[in-house]
Design a protein around this motif. Sequence first.
Motif, PDB file in Angstrom:
ATOM      1  N   LEU A 202      13.648   0.123 -16.029  1.00 40.36           N
ATOM      2  CA  LEU A 202      14.200   0.826 -14.879  1.00 40.36           C
ATOM      3  C   LEU A 202      15.243  -0.028 -14.172  1.00 40.36           C
ATOM      4  CD1 LEU A 202      13.043  -0.286 -11.852  1.00 40.36           C
ATOM      5  CD2 LEU A 202      10.923   0.579 -12.809  1.00 40.36           C
ATOM      6  N   THR A 203      16.088   0.651 -13.430  1.00 40.83           N
ATOM      7  CA  THR A 203      16.994   0.008 -12.493  1.00 40.83           C
ATOM      8  C   THR A 203      17.078   0.891 -11.256  1.00 40.83           C
ATOM      9  OG1 THR A 203      19.167  -1.029 -12.193  1.00 40.83           O
ATOM     10  CG2 THR A 203      19.130   1.094 -13.343  1.00 40.83           C
ATOM     11  N   SER A 204      17.612   0.356 -10.179  1.00 37.02           N
ATOM     12  CA  SER A 204      17.611   1.118  -8.928  1.00 37.02           C
ATOM     13  C   SER A 204      18.664   0.602  -7.959  1.00 37.02           C
ATOM     14  CB  SER A 204      16.237   1.024  -8.250  1.00 37.02           C
ATOM     15  OG  SER A 204      15.983  -0.319  -7.829  1.00 37.02           O
ATOM     16  N   LEU A 205      18.906   1.418  -6.946  1.00 34.22           N
ATOM     17  CA  LEU A 205      19.632   1.009  -5.752  1.00 34.22           C
ATOM     18  C   LEU A 205      18.786   1.439  -4.560  1.00 34.22           C
ATOM     19  CD1 LEU A 205      23.288   2.061  -6.690  1.00 34.22           C
ATOM     20  CD2 LEU A 205      22.368  -0.267  -6.595  1.00 34.22           C
ATOM     21  N   VAL A 206      18.532   0.529  -3.654  1.00 30.65           N
ATOM     22  CA  VAL A 206      17.639   0.767  -2.516  1.00 30.65           C
ATOM     23  C   VAL A 206      18.392   0.428  -1.234  1.00 30.65           C
ATOM     24  CG1 VAL A 206      15.402   0.200  -1.481  1.00 30.65           C
ATOM     25  CG2 VAL A 206      15.664   0.158  -3.970  1.00 30.65           C
ATOM     26  N   ARG A 207      18.465   1.381  -0.315  1.00 31.39           N
ATOM     27  CA  ARG A 207      19.291   1.197   0.873  1.00 31.39           C
ATOM     28  C   ARG A 207      18.605   1.727   2.134  1.00 31.39           C
ATOM     29  NH1 ARG A 207      21.224  -1.375  -2.506  1.00 31.39           N
ATOM     30  NH2 ARG A 207      23.339  -1.361  -3.376  1.00 31.39           N
ATOM     31  N   THR A 208      19.063   1.206   3.283  1.00 31.17           N
ATOM     32  CA  THR A 208      18.711   1.758   4.588  1.00 31.17           C
ATOM     33  C   THR A 208      20.024   2.216   5.212  1.00 31.17           C
ATOM     34  OG1 THR A 208      16.914   0.154   4.774  1.00 31.17           O
ATOM     35  CG2 THR A 208      17.552   1.340   6.784  1.00 31.17           C
ATOM     36  N   GLU A 216      13.434   1.153   3.317  1.00 32.55           N
ATOM     37  CA  GLU A 216      14.493   2.053   2.842  1.00 32.55           C
ATOM     38  C   GLU A 216      14.336   3.474   3.368  1.00 32.55           C
ATOM     39  OE1 GLU A 216      11.315   3.616   0.310  1.00 32.55           O
ATOM     40  OE2 GLU A 216      11.756   1.646   1.153  1.00 32.55           O
ATOM     41  N   ASP A 217      15.486   4.109   3.636  1.00 35.00           N
ATOM     42  CA  ASP A 217      15.493   5.550   3.858  1.00 35.00           C
ATOM     43  C   ASP A 217      16.294   6.280   2.777  1.00 35.00           C
ATOM     44  OD1 ASP A 217      18.110   5.024   4.666  1.00 35.00           O
ATOM     45  OD2 ASP A 217      17.736   5.409   6.782  1.00 35.00           O
ATOM     46  N   LEU A 218      16.720   5.527   1.758  1.00 37.09           N
ATOM     47  CA  LEU A 218      17.389   6.103   0.600  1.00 37.09           C
ATOM     48  C   LEU A 218      17.207   5.175  -0.597  1.00 37.09           C
ATOM     49  CD1 LEU A 218      19.310   8.178  -0.746  1.00 37.09           C
ATOM     50  CD2 LEU A 218      21.217   6.762   0.067  1.00 37.09           C
ATOM     51  N   ALA A 219      16.765   5.733  -1.699  1.00 31.05           N
ATOM     52  CA  ALA A 219      16.624   4.957  -2.939  1.00 31.05           C
ATOM     53  C   ALA A 219      16.822   5.884  -4.127  1.00 31.05           C
ATOM     54  CB  ALA A 219      15.250   4.292  -3.013  1.00 31.05           C
ATOM     55  N   ILE A 220      17.495   5.380  -5.136  1.00 35.13           N
ATOM     56  CA  ILE A 220      17.707   6.118  -6.378  1.00 35.13           C
ATOM     57  C   ILE A 220      17.375   5.188  -7.536  1.00 35.13           C
ATOM     58  CG2 ILE A 220      19.364   7.329  -7.848  1.00 35.13           C
ATOM     59  CD1 ILE A 220      20.901   8.077  -5.298  1.00 35.13           C
ATOM     60  N   ALA A 221      16.551   5.678  -8.459  1.00 33.00           N
ATOM     61  CA  ALA A 221      16.141   4.873  -9.608  1.00 33.00           C
ATOM     62  C   ALA A 221      16.417   5.624 -10.904  1.00 33.00           C
ATOM     63  CB  ALA A 221      14.652   4.537  -9.524  1.00 33.00           C
ATOM     64  N   LEU A 222      16.763   4.869 -11.925  1.00 30.31           N
ATOM     65  CA  LEU A 222      16.942   5.386 -13.276  1.00 30.31           C
ATOM     66  C   LEU A 222      15.877   4.755 -14.157  1.00 30.31           C
ATOM     67  CD1 LEU A 222      18.525   6.849 -15.542  1.00 30.31           C
ATOM     68  CD2 LEU A 222      20.001   4.827 -15.673  1.00 30.31           C
ATOM     69  N   LEU A 223      15.133   5.585 -14.892  1.00 26.68           N
ATOM     70  CA  LEU A 223      14.011   5.106 -15.676  1.00 26.68           C
ATOM     71  C   LEU A 223      14.145   5.526 -17.141  1.00 26.68           C
ATOM     72  CD1 LEU A 223      12.948   6.248 -12.712  1.00 26.68           C
ATOM     73  CD2 LEU A 223      10.747   5.516 -13.584  1.00 26.68           C
ATOM     74  N   GLU A 224      13.657   4.661 -18.027  1.00 32.03           N
ATOM     75  CA  GLU A 224      13.439   5.031 -19.414  1.00 32.03           C
ATOM     76  C   GLU A 224      11.939   4.948 -19.670  1.00 32.03           C
ATOM     77  OE1 GLU A 224      14.783   3.841 -23.974  1.00 32.03           O
ATOM     78  OE2 GLU A 224      14.988   2.369 -22.359  1.00 32.03           O
ATOM     79  N   PHE A 225      11.368   6.035 -20.170  1.00 39.05           N
ATOM     80  CA  PHE A 225       9.930   6.099 -20.415  1.00 39.05           C
ATOM     81  C   PHE A 225       9.601   5.639 -21.829  1.00 39.05           C
ATOM     82  CE2 PHE A 225      10.613   9.056 -16.927  1.00 39.05           C
ATOM     83  CZ  PHE A 225       9.565   8.754 -16.072  1.00 39.05           C
ATOM     84  N   GLU A 226       8.342   5.303 -22.045  1.00 33.11           N
ATOM     85  CA  GLU A 226       7.894   4.861 -23.362  1.00 33.11           C
ATOM     86  C   GLU A 226       8.105   5.936 -24.431  1.00 33.11           C
ATOM     87  OE1 GLU A 226       7.007   2.049 -24.464  1.00 33.11           O
ATOM     88  OE2 GLU A 226       6.444   0.827 -22.741  1.00 33.11           O
ATOM     89  N   ASN A 227       8.076   7.213 -24.023  1.00 35.28           N
ATOM     90  CA  ASN A 227       8.270   8.297 -24.981  1.00 35.28           C
ATOM     91  C   ASN A 227       9.742   8.557 -25.294  1.00 35.28           C
ATOM     92  OD1 ASN A 227       9.216   9.641 -22.714  1.00 35.28           O
ATOM     93  ND2 ASN A 227       7.425  10.968 -22.507  1.00 35.28           N
ATOM     94  N   ALA A 334      13.811  -4.145  -8.340  1.00 34.51           N
ATOM     95  CA  ALA A 334      14.973  -4.031  -9.230  1.00 34.51           C
ATOM     96  C   ALA A 334      16.277  -4.076  -8.436  1.00 34.51           C
ATOM     97  CB  ALA A 334      14.879  -2.751 -10.051  1.00 34.51           C
ATOM     98  N   ASP A 335      16.501  -3.128  -7.589  1.00 33.30           N
ATOM     99  CA  ASP A 335      17.653  -3.031  -6.680  1.00 33.30           C
ATOM    100  C   ASP A 335      18.923  -3.686  -7.237  1.00 33.30           C
ATOM    101  OD1 ASP A 335      19.150  -2.308  -4.499  1.00 33.30           O
ATOM    102  OD2 ASP A 335      18.329  -3.846  -3.176  1.00 33.30           O
ATOM    103  N   GLY A 336      19.539  -3.030  -8.210  1.00 31.45           N
ATOM    104  CA  GLY A 336      20.796  -3.515  -8.759  1.00 31.45           C
ATOM    105  C   GLY A 336      20.683  -4.231 -10.084  1.00 31.45           C
ATOM    106  N   ARG A 337      19.453  -4.388 -10.597  1.00 29.53           N
ATOM    107  CA  ARG A 337      19.290  -5.039 -11.906  1.00 29.53           C
ATOM    108  C   ARG A 337      18.251  -4.265 -12.709  1.00 29.53           C
ATOM    109  NH1 ARG A 337      14.854  -8.712 -12.187  1.00 29.53           N
ATOM    110  NH2 ARG A 337      13.671  -8.806 -10.243  1.00 29.53           N
ATOM    111  N   TRP A 338      18.207  -4.531 -13.985  1.00 25.53           N
ATOM    112  CA  TRP A 338      17.248  -3.872 -14.865  1.00 25.53           C
ATOM    113  C   TRP A 338      15.950  -4.663 -14.941  1.00 25.53           C
ATOM    114  CZ3 TRP A 338      17.172   0.828 -17.136  1.00 25.53           C
ATOM    115  CH2 TRP A 338      18.376   1.550 -17.156  1.00 25.53           C
TER     116      TRP A 338
END
Length: 341
Positions: A202-208, A216-227, A334-338
Motif C-alpha cells: 500500500l501507499t497513501s497520502l494523509v493530510r489535515t 487527519e481529516d483527509l486520507a487516500i490510500a492505494l492498495l494491492e491485495f494478495e488476490n 506510509a504517507d508518501g511511500r510504499w
Amino acid sequence: MGKEQLGIAVVGCGMIGRSFHMKALQTIPQYQIVGVWDAAATAAAAVARDFQVKTYADYQELLNDPAVDVVDICLPSGLHGEYGCPAARAGKHVIVEKPIDVSVENAQRLIDACEQNGTSLAVVLQSHFNPSIVKVKKALQDGALGKLIAGEAAVKWFRDPQYYQSSQWKGTKKLDGGGALMNQGIHTIDLFLWFFGEVRSLTSLVRTVLHPIEVEDLAIALLEFENGALGTITGSTACKPGFPERIELYGEKGSIALEAGRIVRWKVDGASESDYLDPVLTGSGSSDPGAIAIEYHQLQLAAVAEAILAGKQPPVSGAEALRSLRLILDIYRADGRWIHY
C-alpha cells in the motif's frame, strides 16, 4: 440448567454509550443492565436516571460487583485496552466499541488478557450484521463476481467545528488515535478487508486540510491485495455537506455497489438486478453521527450474549478487529511511500 441472562455494566456515558449501547441493550432480553460508570459523575448520573440503573463510585467498585458478568466499554478509543484488561483480570467478559484500541500493542494486551483469564472479547463492528452486507459477502464467497479485480471504499463525510470542540478527546492522537480513518472510516475499512482479504502492499497520502486537529481529516490510500485486486480507500471529515459511505466491488463477472449499507448496484452476469437492490435508505453518519441506525448494534450485542451464554467465541473477535486497526496505522505510516508486506 445454564444461565439465561447476563448482568452487564456500561462504562462511558457519552453519546455512544447513552444513545446506542444503553438503548440497544435494554431491548435485548439476554442482558440485565446492572449499572453504569463514567469518570464524569454527572454524565453517569444522568444516564442512570434515564435508564433506571445504578451508578458506581469508581471503576473498581464496578469490577468488584458479582452481578456484573460483562463490561461494555464505550470510552474514548485510546482507553479501551486500559479499562478492558482489568475487566478481564476480574473475570468479566469484555465488549469494546470500535476500534479495539488505537495501538496494536494495547489491542494485543487486551486480547491476551481475555485469553489468559478465560473471558470473551467482542469488538463492536456492527456492519457485519447488516443483511445487505452479509448478502454481498456470501455472493463473493459463492464466486458471483468471479475473480475480484478492483474496489473502492469511500467515506466522504463532514464534521463541523462543534463536533471536535464538544469533547477534549476527539481529534487527538492520544485518545482518538487518528481522524477520518480511525474514527469515522473504520467500519468501511473493516468491510473492505472482509470482502477483499489481506493486503500485499500500500501507499497513501494523509493530510489535515480543514479542521484544527492533531489527526487527519483527509486520507487516500492505494492498495494491492494478495488476490491481485487493486483498491482505493478515501476517508474524510472535510467533504461538505457529507456523503453516504460507499463500497464498490469489481470482478470479472460484474460489479456490486453498497451505499450507506444498502445495495445500490448489482450488475452481475446472469442475475436480475431488481432481485438484489435495497429500496429503503438506511441511516448514514455522513453529516450527523447520531443518524447511524441502532438496529445493527442490537443484532451484534444480542449475538454476543447468545455466544457467551453458549460458551462460544462471540462476534467480532479481537483478532478480527485487529486487522482494520493494523491497516489504518499502516496507511498513516506510509504517507508518501510504499509499504510491502
